[in-house]
Enzyme design. Structure first.
Site, PDB file in Angstrom:
ATOM      1  N   ASP A 130       0.857  -1.178   0.000  1.00  0.00           N
ATOM      2  CA  ASP A 130       0.000   0.000   0.000  1.00  0.00           C
ATOM      3  C   ASP A 130       0.896   1.232   0.000  1.00  0.00           C
ATOM      4  O   ASP A 130       1.383   1.670   1.045  1.00  0.00           O
ATOM      5  CB  ASP A 130      -0.899  -0.017   1.236  1.00  0.00           C
ATOM      6  CG  ASP A 130      -2.007   1.020   1.149  1.00  0.00           C
ATOM      7  OD1 ASP A 130      -2.036   1.782   0.164  1.00  0.00           O
ATOM      8  OD2 ASP A 130      -2.854   1.063   2.064  1.00  0.00           O
ATOM      9  N   ALA A 131       1.141   1.770  -1.182  1.00  0.00           N
ATOM     10  CA  ALA A 131       2.047   2.907  -1.328  1.00  0.00           C
ATOM     11  C   ALA A 131       1.410   4.077  -2.069  1.00  0.00           C
ATOM     12  O   ALA A 131       1.880   5.207  -1.964  1.00  0.00           O
ATOM     13  CB  ALA A 131       3.322   2.477  -2.058  1.00  0.00           C
ATOM     14  N   LYS A 132       0.367   3.803  -2.847  1.00  0.00           N
ATOM     15  CA  LYS A 132      -0.378   4.841  -3.573  1.00  0.00           C
ATOM     16  C   LYS A 132       0.546   5.727  -4.400  1.00  0.00           C
ATOM     17  O   LYS A 132       0.434   6.963  -4.404  1.00  0.00           O
ATOM     18  CB  LYS A 132      -1.221   5.677  -2.606  1.00  0.00           C
ATOM     19  CG  LYS A 132      -2.239   4.844  -1.826  1.00  0.00           C
ATOM     20  CD  LYS A 132      -3.047   5.687  -0.853  1.00  0.00           C
ATOM     21  CE  LYS A 132      -4.068   4.849  -0.108  1.00  0.00           C
ATOM     22  NZ  LYS A 132      -3.441   3.920   0.878  1.00  0.00           N
ATOM     23  N   ARG A 133       1.460   5.105  -5.131  1.00  0.00           N
ATOM     24  CA  ARG A 133       2.390   5.853  -5.977  1.00  0.00           C
ATOM     25  C   ARG A 133       1.660   6.458  -7.176  1.00  0.00           C
ATOM     26  O   ARG A 133       0.622   5.952  -7.609  1.00  0.00           O
ATOM     27  CB  ARG A 133       3.508   4.944  -6.475  1.00  0.00           C
ATOM     28  CG  ARG A 133       4.314   4.237  -5.400  1.00  0.00           C
ATOM     29  CD  ARG A 133       5.037   5.186  -4.494  1.00  0.00           C
ATOM     30  NE  ARG A 133       6.000   4.499  -3.642  1.00  0.00           N
ATOM     31  CZ  ARG A 133       6.397   4.939  -2.464  1.00  0.00           C
ATOM     32  NH1 ARG A 133       5.923   6.069  -1.987  1.00  0.00           N
ATOM     33  NH2 ARG A 133       7.283   4.253  -1.753  1.00  0.00           N
TER      34      ARG A 133
END
Length: 279
Positions: A97-100
């Site tokens: 879960d990094a939402k890059r």
């Protein structure tokens, strides 16, 4: 050909679960504000809950806050999931879960960091910069992405509900439906899914009608107020799959995380059976 979602579906079948367990080591839950404590917190959760997990979702932010040591701790947790998978004989997907979200050249570096250095199987991305910002992450069909579509937070209304007019169309639609349809168009390798919050069941139902075959990652059950039965009614595909119910705090903060995970997995199965039986 193996793809990320064929891999995920095999794990779903192996463990009879649609439960994605979030690994979010909030500093207030740790014995000490350190990377080592964050690692140990997550290792305990992995050991206790792996048999019930269709996937694990470590949140990069809670590791990055500890600097370089936190990054090492995150890698240790991912490696531990691999070891536990090997012990059970069933590989558990790891969703970072990094939402890059960045331009193509930068996206390529992010993809290498996630897939090659950390060794995760999937990552969450913002689609706001368009297809070229997504492409570096989807070149290998065995690696997957979940694109932010309709997130679980209240502020999602600020942008995601705006009406947009797709090129060549005379019919406006909500931004979240447009993102879902773009994701479906881009999903040529069966490795793109979308994030759809369980806190918006009616919207989830609308999105499911728009993209009936796509996989959803559904945060928001429990601490954020989402209801399990409504989420499953709104998001399940006709085959009884297609949605990962992500839960973090309700399991991590339970007196016995293994029991909490087992009970939640069984609740999901019970509701799913009821829904399928009534169709």
């Amino acid at each position: 050909m193996e793809t990320f979602f064929s891999f995920l579906e095999r794990r779903v079948d192996d463990c009879s679960s649609l439960l994605c367990i979030g690994l979010d080591p909030h500093v207030n839950d740790l014995t000490a504000p350190s990377a080592a404590s964050a690692r140990d917190f997550c290792l305990n959760l992995v050991k206790q809950t792996s048999r019930y997990a269709a996937a694990f979702k470590p949140n990069a932010a809670f590791f990055e806050v500890f600097g370089a040591d936190g990054w090492t701790a995150l890698k240790d947790v991912i490696d531990a999931i691999r070891e536990e998978s090997n012990r059970m004989g069933s590989m558990i997907p790891v969703v970072l879960d990094a939402k890059r979200g960045d331009i193509a050249s930068t996206a390529g570096a992010y993809a290498k960091s996630a897939f090659e250095n950390l060794g995760v199987d999937c990552i969450t991305l913002s689609p706001y910069l368009g297809k070229d910002s997504i492409e570096p992450f989807i070149q290998n069909p065995e690696k997957g992405v979940f694109l932010l579509c309709k997130t679980s937070n209240a502020g999602s209304m600020d942008l995601q509900n705006l009406l947009v007019m797709p090129v060549g169309s005379d019919n406006p639609m909500p931004m979240y439906n447009y993102v879902a349809q773009l994701a479906q168009q881009w999903n040529m390798n069966n490795n793109i899914g979308i994030v759809v919050g369980a806190t918006h069941p009616q919207i989830m139902s609308n999105i499911r009608a728009s993209v009936p075959e796509m996989w959803f990652l559904a945060p928001g059950i429990g601490a954020q107020g989402g209801e399990l039965e409504l989420a499953l009614k709104s998001g399940l595909r006709k085959d009884g799959k297609g949605i990962l119910i992500n839960v973090s705090r309700s399991i991590a903060r339970a007196e016995k995380p293994s029991l909490a995970a087992a009970e939640l997995r069984d609740s999901i199965l019970g509701v799913r059976s009821s829904i399928i039986g009534n169709r």
